[in-house]
Design an enzyme around this catalytic site. Sequence first.
Site, PDB file in Angstrom:
ATOM      1  N   ASP A  36       0.868  -1.180   0.000  1.00 36.05           N
ATOM      2  CA  ASP A  36       0.000   0.000   0.000  1.00 36.05           C
ATOM      3  C   ASP A  36       0.902   1.227   0.000  1.00 36.05           C
ATOM      4  OD1 ASP A  36      -3.215   0.308   1.043  1.00 36.05           O
ATOM      5  OD2 ASP A  36      -1.967   2.110   1.118  1.00 36.05           O
ATOM      6  N   ALA A 224     -26.357  -3.157  -6.916  1.00 36.29           N
ATOM      7  CA  ALA A 224     -27.548  -2.375  -7.258  1.00 36.29           C
ATOM      8  C   ALA A 224     -28.821  -3.130  -6.832  1.00 36.29           C
ATOM      9  CB  ALA A 224     -27.572  -2.082  -8.754  1.00 36.29           C
ATOM     10  N   LEU A 226     -29.117  -5.425  -4.423  1.00 37.42           N
ATOM     11  CA  LEU A 226     -29.227  -5.443  -2.954  1.00 37.42           C
ATOM     12  C   LEU A 226     -29.759  -4.101  -2.455  1.00 37.42           C
ATOM     13  CD1 LEU A 226     -25.868  -7.263  -2.115  1.00 37.42           C
ATOM     14  CD2 LEU A 226     -28.165  -8.137  -1.659  1.00 37.42           C
ATOM     15  N   CYS A 275     -19.962   1.108  -0.827  1.00 43.17           N
ATOM     16  CA  CYS A 275     -20.220   0.507  -2.143  1.00 43.17           C
ATOM     17  C   CYS A 275     -21.532   0.901  -2.798  1.00 43.17           C
ATOM     18  CB  CYS A 275     -20.165  -1.007  -2.027  1.00 43.17           C
ATOM     19  SG  CYS A 275     -18.516  -1.589  -1.667  1.00 43.17           S
ATOM     20  N   PHE A 276     -22.645   0.767  -2.069  1.00 43.76           N
ATOM     21  CA  PHE A 276     -23.947   0.828  -2.749  1.00 43.76           C
ATOM     22  C   PHE A 276     -24.133   2.122  -3.546  1.00 43.76           C
ATOM     23  CE2 PHE A 276     -26.473  -2.377   0.092  1.00 43.76           C
ATOM     24  CZ  PHE A 276     -25.728  -3.396  -0.451  1.00 43.76           C
ATOM     25  N   PHE A 337     -21.920   2.456   9.610  1.00 42.09           N
ATOM     26  CA  PHE A 337     -22.975   2.312   8.600  1.00 42.09           C
ATOM     27  C   PHE A 337     -23.764   1.021   8.771  1.00 42.09           C
ATOM     28  CE2 PHE A 337     -21.937  -0.800   5.244  1.00 42.09           C
ATOM     29  CZ  PHE A 337     -20.623  -1.103   5.539  1.00 42.09           C
ATOM     30  N   ARG A 345     -18.144   5.024   6.290  1.00 40.60           N
ATOM     31  CA  ARG A 345     -18.260   5.626   4.956  1.00 40.60           C
ATOM     32  C   ARG A 345     -19.716   5.626   4.500  1.00 40.60           C
ATOM     33  NH1 ARG A 345     -13.638   2.426   1.787  1.00 40.60           N
ATOM     34  NH2 ARG A 345     -14.480   0.759   3.091  1.00 40.60           N
ATOM     35  N   ARG A 432     -33.593   1.568  13.139  1.00 36.46           N
ATOM     36  CA  ARG A 432     -33.264   0.204  12.692  1.00 36.46           C
ATOM     37  C   ARG A 432     -34.317  -0.822  13.113  1.00 36.46           C
ATOM     38  NH1 ARG A 432     -29.127  -0.266   8.937  1.00 36.46           N
ATOM     39  NH2 ARG A 432     -27.671   1.420   9.280  1.00 36.46           N
TER      40      ARG A 432
HETATM   41  C1  UDX Z   1     -12.521  -1.396  -2.117  1.00 40.28           C
HETATM   42  C2  UDX Z   1     -12.465  -1.435  -3.618  1.00 40.28           C
HETATM   43  O1  UDX Z   1     -11.209  -1.202  -4.055  1.00 40.28           O
HETATM   44  C3  UDX Z   1     -13.520  -0.591  -4.202  1.00 40.28           C
HETATM   45  O2  UDX Z   1     -13.507  -0.630  -5.573  1.00 40.28           O
HETATM   46  C4  UDX Z   1     -14.771  -1.171  -3.728  1.00 40.28           C
HETATM   47  O3  UDX Z   1     -15.865  -0.648  -4.374  1.00 40.28           O
HETATM   48  C5  UDX Z   1     -14.858  -0.925  -2.256  1.00 40.28           C
HETATM   49  O4  UDX Z   1     -13.835  -1.564  -1.659  1.00 40.28           O
HETATM   50  P1  UDX Z   1     -11.631  -0.477  -0.008  1.00 40.28           P
HETATM   51  O5  UDX Z   1     -10.740  -1.647   0.193  1.00 40.28           O
HETATM   52  O6  UDX Z   1     -12.855  -0.375   0.817  1.00 40.28           O
HETATM   53  O7  UDX Z   1     -12.024  -0.367  -1.525  1.00 40.28           O
HETATM   54  O8  UDX Z   1     -10.884   0.873  -0.026  1.00 40.28           O
HETATM   55  P2  UDX Z   1      -9.860   1.439   0.987  1.00 40.28           P
HETATM   56  O9  UDX Z   1     -10.094   0.864   2.335  1.00 40.28           O
HETATM   57  O10 UDX Z   1      -9.869   2.901   0.757  1.00 40.28           O
HETATM   58  O11 UDX Z   1      -8.477   0.807   0.483  1.00 40.28           O
HETATM   59  C6  UDX Z   1      -7.802   1.115  -0.667  1.00 40.28           C
HETATM   60  C7  UDX Z   1      -6.310   1.130  -0.344  1.00 40.28           C
HETATM   61  O12 UDX Z   1      -5.575   1.323  -1.543  1.00 40.28           O
HETATM   62  C8  UDX Z   1      -5.886   2.248   0.613  1.00 40.28           C
HETATM   63  O13 UDX Z   1      -5.238   1.691   1.732  1.00 40.28           O
HETATM   64  C9  UDX Z   1      -4.947   3.112  -0.216  1.00 40.28           C
HETATM   65  O14 UDX Z   1      -3.891   3.680   0.527  1.00 40.28           O
HETATM   66  C10 UDX Z   1      -4.446   2.121  -1.247  1.00 40.28           C
HETATM   67  N1  UDX Z   1      -3.942   2.731  -2.472  1.00 40.28           N
HETATM   68  C11 UDX Z   1      -4.660   3.690  -3.103  1.00 40.28           C
HETATM   69  C12 UDX Z   1      -2.706   2.335  -2.978  1.00 40.28           C
HETATM   70  O15 UDX Z   1      -2.036   1.484  -2.395  1.00 40.28           O
HETATM   71  N2  UDX Z   1      -2.267   2.897  -4.147  1.00 40.28           N
HETATM   72  C13 UDX Z   1      -2.955   3.883  -4.778  1.00 40.28           C
HETATM   73  O16 UDX Z   1      -2.504   4.382  -5.801  1.00 40.28           O
HETATM   74  C14 UDX Z   1      -4.196   4.278  -4.239  1.00 40.28           C
HETATM   75  C1  UDX Z   2     -22.199  -4.647   0.315  1.00 40.40           C
HETATM   76  C2  UDX Z   2     -22.612  -5.979  -0.313  1.00 40.40           C
HETATM   77  O1  UDX Z   2     -23.545  -6.656   0.559  1.00 40.40           O
HETATM   78  C3  UDX Z   2     -21.399  -6.852  -0.566  1.00 40.40           C
HETATM   79  O2  UDX Z   2     -21.778  -8.034  -1.259  1.00 40.40           O
HETATM   80  C4  UDX Z   2     -20.390  -6.081  -1.389  1.00 40.40           C
HETATM   81  O3  UDX Z   2     -19.212  -6.843  -1.584  1.00 40.40           O
HETATM   82  C5  UDX Z   2     -20.049  -4.759  -0.732  1.00 40.40           C
HETATM   83  O4  UDX Z   2     -21.239  -4.001  -0.501  1.00 40.40           O
HETATM   84  P1  UDX Z   2     -21.574  -3.827   2.760  1.00 40.40           P
HETATM   85  O5  UDX Z   2     -21.808  -2.469   2.208  1.00 40.40           O
HETATM   86  O6  UDX Z   2     -20.310  -4.117   3.479  1.00 40.40           O
HETATM   87  O7  UDX Z   2     -21.668  -4.927   1.604  1.00 40.40           O
HETATM   88  O8  UDX Z   2     -22.775  -4.201   3.768  1.00 40.40           O
HETATM   89  P2  UDX Z   2     -24.293  -4.656   3.578  1.00 40.40           P
HETATM   90  O9  UDX Z   2     -24.564  -5.717   4.557  1.00 40.40           O
HETATM   91  O10 UDX Z   2     -24.638  -4.934   2.185  1.00 40.40           O
HETATM   92  O11 UDX Z   2     -25.107  -3.366   4.078  1.00 40.40           O
HETATM   93  C6  UDX Z   2     -25.136  -2.163   3.326  1.00 40.40           C
HETATM   94  C7  UDX Z   2     -26.090  -1.185   3.970  1.00 40.40           C
HETATM   95  O12 UDX Z   2     -27.439  -1.607   3.840  1.00 40.40           O
HETATM   96  C8  UDX Z   2     -25.873  -0.992   5.460  1.00 40.40           C
HETATM   97  O13 UDX Z   2     -26.008   0.374   5.780  1.00 40.40           O
HETATM   98  C9  UDX Z   2     -26.974  -1.803   6.082  1.00 40.40           C
HETATM   99  O14 UDX Z   2     -27.319  -1.384   7.376  1.00 40.40           O
HETATM  100  C10 UDX Z   2     -28.092  -1.562   5.098  1.00 40.40           C
HETATM  101  N1  UDX Z   2     -29.154  -2.587   5.132  1.00 40.40           N
HETATM  102  C11 UDX Z   2     -28.869  -3.874   4.852  1.00 40.40           C
HETATM  103  C12 UDX Z   2     -30.472  -2.218   5.405  1.00 40.40           C
HETATM  104  O15 UDX Z   2     -30.761  -1.040   5.640  1.00 40.40           O
HETATM  105  N2  UDX Z   2     -31.452  -3.182   5.399  1.00 40.40           N
HETATM  106  C13 UDX Z   2     -31.185  -4.485   5.124  1.00 40.40           C
HETATM  107  O16 UDX Z   2     -32.122  -5.302   5.135  1.00 40.40           O
HETATM  108  C14 UDX Z   2     -29.856  -4.855   4.842  1.00 40.40           C
END
Ligand code: UDX
Ligand code: UDX
Length: 458
Positions: A36, A224, A226, A275-276, A337, A345, A432
């Site tokens: 990283d 999308a 979910l 993500c969402f 979240f 986030r 919730r």
């Molecule tokens: C991931 C996926 O990459 C993203 O596409 C997905 O939709 C959500 O999850 P996530 O692991 O959650 O992202 O992101 P983050 O925790 O911000 O980690 C990314 C890491 O990449 C950071 O630690 C950052 O420092 C590193 N990074 C970024 C590099 O090492 N090189 C770069 O040029 C940019």
């Molecule tokens: C999501 C996808 O589930 C996972 O497959 C993908 O790889 C990354 O994005 P994440 O965002 O980590 O995972 O958590 P998720 O459990 O999906 O919840 C997303 C949000 O929806 C949360 O804020 C959660 O509280 C909310 N949620 C979930 C609801 O409000 N109602 C529900 O019934 C389920």
Amino acid sequence: MNFEKTILCIGAGYVGGPTMAMIAYKCPQYKVTVVDINPERIARWNSDELPIYEPGLDEIVKTARGRNLFFSTEIEKGIKESEIIFVSVNTPTKTYGTGAGMAADLQYWEKTARQIRESAESHKIVIEKSTLPVKTALAMERILTSMNNGIRFDVLSNPEFSAEGTAIKDLEDPDRVLIGSRETSSGLKARDELVEIYANWVSRERIITSNIWSSELSKLVSNAFLAQRISSVNSISALCEKTEANIAEVARAVGMDCRIGDKFLNASIGFGGSCFKKDILNLVYICRSLGLDEVADYWEGVIKINDYQKERFILNMLSAMFNTLAGKKICLFGFAFKANTGDTRESPAISIAGKLAEEKAIIAITDPQALRNAMIDLDGIDGGIEYVEDPYEASNGCDAIAVMTEWDVYTDLDYEQIYKSMTKPAFIFDGRNILDHEKLFEIGFNVFPIGKPPLTHF
Ligand code: UDX
Ligand code: UDX
């Protein structure tokens, strides 16, 4: 020790860290290095206090770290030494220029592709782990092969479907692993190599393969769908509040149809997470750029309902609390979240806290894991915000409690004691639907769930 394969992951975030820890844990015969650009993050991966909170992660990192799992900032060295490179750098929503607020910002992604190209001295399999717009692999291939130096690169798409809070369980026992490749002989060979890695612990029927574009798109579409279920149930929660129907009863009845299923039907204050929103915006942007406005509008509706749900929550608070929150103390139960993570986030709690501050409420926030991130998110908001780990202390003297995160700990509290310590009339807004609303009402609270009739003493 001689390892069978050398694997690198660029990006030690929420996705890269746990995924690679699982591969290393399950496959001691492979060397797995995670690099990283952020030295602090790497230092924390090498310490006793990991940079992310995820149940079960500590144990697997402790088992594999130093054995066949390594965290480092030496990106070039890592690229040179590895045959297989996962890329898991972040791809946030673009904040500038064309597509601002919608498109994925691919600058880190492209920079990483160039880094791989410049340091590689032998054939590499490069795997997209980050979520990306469909067709990104084509751009990646063009960058990687633009030096014309005879080095072969095979690009694969292997999106990560694990969710935060359950990532270790999801990684250990995934519904499916998806691997997309080019349908050339070298693409298929690379694909089989990745299948072999996962087959160390995932049954073959659950490892599915597809063409590379389907794989890229499937990740966006999964998220999308979910999110759409949550917006669907949340939209109906608004209707329930106007009609005395109960969203939990409606969701139960609907979800028992096995064609629909009962997952992701919990009405809430709205979905958050990294993500969402990002992925739907990205999908909407792609559709618009391809002239598919009707499709774009359809998916944009999912985000609109999510924003509407957060606005409704504040409007309900205002109207229940006599149309003014100024000077009233509101305690937010939870800031993450979702439960079992410290990640904030896109947490709905961020916009709720912002709106409460605009209404000149006094805010106290409690959360078992997310207070550190909450302080960063709310830095700069006017008015003092209290951050208190103990929920009893946080709610002491408050006019209202608003549940933001479904942490188990909030269902087990002594609400008689909490009620006594609060200003009267005391309110609970359960964003919730996790609390025992009847019981709270009997204690004396005025209770406002989501999508259910309120229970009030007025
Ligand atoms: C991931 C996926 O990459 C993203 O596409 C997905 O939709 C959500 O999850 P996530 O692991 O959650 O992202 O992101 P983050 O925790 O911000 O980690 C990314 C890491 O990449 C950071 O630690 C950052 O420092 C590193 N990074 C970024 C590099 O090492 N090189 C770069 O040029 C940019
Ligand atoms: C999501 C996808 O589930 C996972 O497959 C993908 O790889 C990354 O994005 P994440 O965002 O980590 O995972 O958590 P998720 O459990 O999906 O919840 C997303 C949000 O929806 C949360 O804020 C959660 O509280 C909310 N949620 C979930 C609801 O409000 N109602 C529900 O019934 C389920």
